[in-house]
Write a protein that holds these residues in place. Sequence first.
Motif, short mmCIF file in Angstrom:
data_model
loop_
_atom_site.label_atom_id
_atom_site.label_comp_id
_atom_site.label_asym_id
_atom_site.label_seq_id
_atom_site.Cartn_x
_atom_site.Cartn_y
_atom_site.Cartn_z
N GLN A 191 0.82 -1.20 0.00
CA GLN A 191 0.00 0.00 0.00
C GLN A 191 0.86 1.26 0.00
OE1 GLN A 191 -3.19 0.26 -0.43
NE2 GLN A 191 -3.23 2.50 -0.18
N SER A 192 1.91 1.26 0.80
CA SER A 192 2.78 2.43 0.87
C SER A 192 3.46 2.70 -0.47
CB SER A 192 3.83 2.23 1.96
OG SER A 192 4.67 3.37 2.07
N GLU A 193 3.91 1.63 -1.14
CA GLU A 193 4.55 1.82 -2.43
C GLU A 193 3.58 2.42 -3.45
OE1 GLU A 193 4.93 -0.61 -0.21
OE2 GLU A 193 6.05 -2.25 -1.12
N LYS A 194 2.35 1.95 -3.44
CA LYS A 194 1.35 2.47 -4.37
C LYS A 194 1.05 3.95 -4.10
CE LYS A 194 -0.90 -2.01 -5.12
NZ LYS A 194 -2.16 -2.79 -4.94
N SER A 241 10.60 0.75 -3.47
CA SER A 241 10.76 -0.60 -2.90
C SER A 241 10.54 -0.55 -1.39
CB SER A 241 12.16 -1.13 -3.21
OG SER A 241 12.39 -2.35 -2.53
N ASN A 242 10.07 -1.68 -0.87
CA ASN A 242 9.88 -1.83 0.57
C ASN A 242 11.03 -2.65 1.15
OD1 ASN A 242 8.98 -2.02 3.16
ND2 ASN A 242 7.03 -2.99 2.68
N GLY A 243 12.23 -2.07 1.09
CA GLY A 243 13.40 -2.72 1.68
C GLY A 243 13.99 -3.84 0.86
N ILE A 244 13.53 -4.00 -0.36
CA ILE A 244 14.02 -5.09 -1.22
C ILE A 244 14.73 -4.48 -2.41
CG2 ILE A 244 13.38 -7.07 -2.65
CD1 ILE A 244 10.96 -7.43 -0.86
N ALA A 245 15.94 -4.94 -2.68
CA ALA A 245 16.72 -4.42 -3.79
C ALA A 245 16.21 -4.96 -5.10
CB ALA A 245 18.19 -4.76 -3.61
N SER A 246 16.33 -4.16 -6.13
CA SER A 246 15.93 -4.61 -7.46
C SER A 246 17.00 -5.53 -8.01
CB SER A 246 15.75 -3.41 -8.38
OG SER A 246 15.48 -3.84 -9.70
N PRO A 247 16.62 -6.66 -8.59
CA PRO A 247 17.63 -7.61 -9.07
C PRO A 247 18.34 -7.13 -10.32
CG PRO A 247 15.41 -8.36 -9.62
CD PRO A 247 15.25 -7.16 -8.75
N VAL A 300 10.92 2.69 0.94
CA VAL A 300 9.84 3.10 1.83
C VAL A 300 9.66 2.11 2.98
CG1 VAL A 300 8.64 4.24 -0.05
CG2 VAL A 300 8.08 1.88 0.49
N GLY A 301 10.54 1.12 3.10
CA GLY A 301 10.42 0.11 4.14
C GLY A 301 11.47 0.29 5.21
N VAL A 306 17.84 6.21 -1.63
CA VAL A 306 17.11 7.17 -0.80
C VAL A 306 16.62 6.40 0.41
CG1 VAL A 306 15.19 8.79 -0.67
CG2 VAL A 306 16.38 8.46 -2.85
N GLN A 307 17.34 6.54 1.55
CA GLN A 307 17.00 5.84 2.78
C GLN A 307 17.74 6.49 3.93
OE1 GLN A 307 18.11 1.80 1.96
NE2 GLN A 307 20.30 2.19 2.03
N ALA A 308 17.53 5.96 5.14
CA ALA A 308 18.01 6.62 6.34
C ALA A 308 19.50 6.41 6.59
CB ALA A 308 17.21 6.15 7.56
N SER A 309 20.04 5.26 6.25
CA SER A 309 21.44 4.98 6.54
C SER A 309 22.04 4.14 5.42
CB SER A 309 21.56 4.25 7.89
OG SER A 309 20.84 3.03 7.87
N LYS A 310 23.31 3.76 5.61
CA LYS A 310 24.06 3.03 4.58
C LYS A 310 23.99 3.79 3.25
CE LYS A 310 23.86 -1.63 6.49
NZ LYS A 310 23.52 -3.07 6.25
N ILE A 311 24.48 4.99 3.30
CA ILE A 311 24.43 5.86 2.12
C ILE A 311 25.83 6.37 1.81
CG2 ILE A 311 22.03 6.55 2.36
CD1 ILE A 311 22.94 8.98 3.83
N ARG A 312 26.02 6.78 0.58
CA ARG A 312 27.29 7.35 0.13
C ARG A 312 27.12 8.85 -0.07
NH1 ARG A 312 26.45 3.02 -4.41
NH2 ARG A 312 24.41 3.88 -3.89
N SER A 313 28.15 9.50 -0.54
CA SER A 313 28.13 10.96 -0.64
C SER A 313 27.07 11.46 -1.61
CB SER A 313 29.50 11.47 -1.07
OG SER A 313 29.85 10.93 -2.34
N PHE A 314 26.75 10.68 -2.63
CA PHE A 314 25.78 11.12 -3.62
C PHE A 314 24.38 10.57 -3.36
CE2 PHE A 314 28.23 7.55 -5.24
CZ PHE A 314 27.25 6.61 -5.45
N ASP A 315 24.22 9.74 -2.31
CA ASP A 315 22.89 9.25 -1.95
C ASP A 315 22.12 10.32 -1.18
OD1 ASP A 315 23.25 6.75 -3.11
OD2 ASP A 315 24.23 5.94 -1.31
N PHE A 316 20.84 10.01 -0.89
CA PHE A 316 19.98 10.98 -0.20
C PHE A 316 19.56 10.41 1.15
CE2 PHE A 316 19.42 11.86 -4.71
CZ PHE A 316 19.67 13.23 -4.74
N PRO A 317 20.10 10.99 2.25
CA PRO A 317 19.76 10.50 3.60
C PRO A 317 18.39 11.00 4.05
CG PRO A 317 21.30 12.31 3.77
CD PRO A 317 21.10 12.07 2.30
N VAL A 318 17.34 10.29 3.68
CA VAL A 318 15.98 10.66 4.07
C VAL A 318 15.25 9.41 4.51
CG1 VAL A 318 13.81 11.70 3.34
CG2 VAL A 318 15.97 12.55 2.40
#
Length: 814
Positions: A190-193, A220-226, A237-238, A251-263
């Motif tokens: 639901q959140s992804e939609k 994605s809800n915490g699942i990486a795209s293959p 969003v997970g 785009v997530q809260a942690s495990k990010i690099r300099s060009f990622d978005f910490p949100v």
Amino acid sequence: MAIKLNGSSRSFVPSLRVSAFLIFIFFVITYIIIYNVSFSEPSWITQDALKQNIENLDDYDASCSGYSIGRILREQKRILASVRLELTESQVKIEEIRTVQEELQRLIPQKQLELSALEGEIEAAQRQLEELRETQNVKVFLPFSPLQIPRELEQPSQISPNQLDDIIDYSRCSISSFMPVYVDIITSGQSEKEWLNVFQEVIPNLVETPDKACIKIHISNGIASPNTTFNSILFNVGSPIINFQSKSIHVQASKIRSFDFPVDVNHIAVEKVDLTPLLPFQRENLISLIVDNTELNFSAFSSLSAEPSRRPIVIVKCSQENCSLERRRQLIGSSTFCFLLPSEMFFQDFLSSLQLGCIPIILSNSQLLPFQDLIDWRRATYRLPLARLPEAHFIVQSFEISDIIEMRRVGRLFYETYLADRHLLARSLLAALRYKLQIPTREVRRNQAIPLFNSSFTAPKGSVVNVQANFDDEYLLGPLESRVESTSYAYNFTEFQLYSYDFWNIIMSPHYTKEFLVNAAELPTEAEFFEDTKIGFRPIEPGSGAEFSKALGGNRQREQFTVVLLTYERDAVLTGALERLHQLPYLNKIIVVWNNVNRDPPDTWPSLHIPVEFIRVAENNLNNRFVPWDRIETEAVLSLDDDIDLMQQEIILAFRVWRENRDRIVGFPARHHARYGDSMFYNSNHTCQMSMILTGAAFIHKNYLTAYTYEMPAEIREHVNSIKNCEDIAMNYLVSHLTRKPPIKTTSRWTLKCPTCTESLYKEGTHFEKRHECMRLFTKIYGYNPLKFSQFRADSILFKTRLPQNHQKCFKYV
């Protein structure tokens, strides 16, 4: 009888001679008398008597001339009548010549103005031709394709790339592509939609297939795209954190690099929530600290709570009972400073502190913040290493109250601009990607004006202007040049770096490419004297008013302004307003916003020296005054009511002042706000300080029209439309909110009332009550009153200055 020829006979001969001489004298005298009588015609000689005498004399034959005296007199009378007729005709011709001369004398000033205008147009055309020759036309090519890395040198997939260039295929993202975006969902929760719907609503250049996209957003809800490829965005969003993947931006809260978005998108509100006012300043607690990390030694924070303070320092160790969301928000909202530790709840507490007006004190120099490479969080937060915790109370208590309020204000601005709800976060993410890839947005004419007169904006017929232009040899206001538009979209690429800070941290509007910039960089003043940098400048020659009136001068290139004139049910008043603008220098065009939606206008309007364009609107709305119509082609906009009677000198002075203060409202009647008891009031009395300029006669930058229409809180526009009032107060609030500067008043005018107008809002009995209520409502919406006081006004530089005889003032009356 014999006659003696002796002495007596000799004496008779002289007597005959004397008699003949006397007779001759008699006739001469008679002739002279009759001649004089015929010309002088005294009152005692009647016309009949004179005619009778002439007839009598007609029988007499003058032996010396052969003509009778009567004939001579008739001939003389005929000549006299002919001369009189010629004199009469000459007098008529002289009167005709005099009339023509007066007409020519009257037309000389107008023709001189027309000649000056033609000379200005020729000069402007020559300069524009030179400027066009100087302009470099640069061809745009697609970027190079990414270099193909040999397979034997390709990095293992488990090693993450550490540069943006490693995962972006620039050949799919030409600067003229306007960044087409494709969005899909990897998991179908639901959140992804919901997020998918959000992105589809805010993406301006959405494509349906990934092969046409520059950027591909995978929700994605915490699942990486293959099978992530170049230019992919993993929008998590997970709760589970996605490990690094090559060829993707996270785009997530942690495990990010300099060009990622910490949100942490899980804590972004679905809709905007109410924000805490900036005032009152005092809070129940000075400092609050919530310790979520059980690995930290809680005793290390005891030294902070032991420090003396007039207000409590609250430290809470988290447990299931005291760390609920409601409890955390209550503690944050009651504190002046919120000490935040890196933890899983960091983003939730960080957003709550911005929303509730608690200054975030981040106890880490490495904790990443949302869009921190673009947003200057130093203006709203304070960073401290954890080792300085024992000294933190001294640091925060040394802050000035004004600094604390400003940090609250900026933090609130950042929150409500970029993070307050899902739509804002999605727009901010797209803007950040656009800045990283340096791609301007498509020019979108959102406010295409609808012509009032069929397919033309101008009236079908043009009437002659009744008001003659005020021509004064000593006080020219400026040349009547040909129309010139401001250069639009000139900063499409410098905005990404040179103006990036301003866009993200001052005007808070990086989401689309700007048509104009309010505070664009200026050339040094001597640039106007060098061949390669003088393009567009109109320098003022050395001297006083006479030289001042011949050119625009200043620190910027030449420009003109557009009059936006709002009208409703006052055709005759509007006609007078248009006529007063005839032959006004530096005027580009007049746009009449026709608020009379229930009737058609007359076909004939005054024919001016510049276009007058009539715009049709859907409803009678005062917000129509501040719509950034696409027909406005200049940065400078003179907002004008149809009942305003300004001298042209006043308008030109205000325009010149605005050119040096482009980020301010510059105008004429001033007003101020005042507090009586517990309430705020609008005040129009004469005062020595002011905080507002009535926008019925004010210069405003076009960018503020865009901000009013699209960025100002919608509740304000809705309130203005519902009460048919306060649009000028709303604009003053907005500009002061963005600039933190007061408006500028010019000339001594304090009122612009129209005594002959039957329709005026200020004549309503509830006018001032509505304006009082507007100020209180707008203050509540902004969270504070952004108006700033000013205690001076701007007059021309030689106003009231005693000058030598060989000098002239800048303006005659202002």
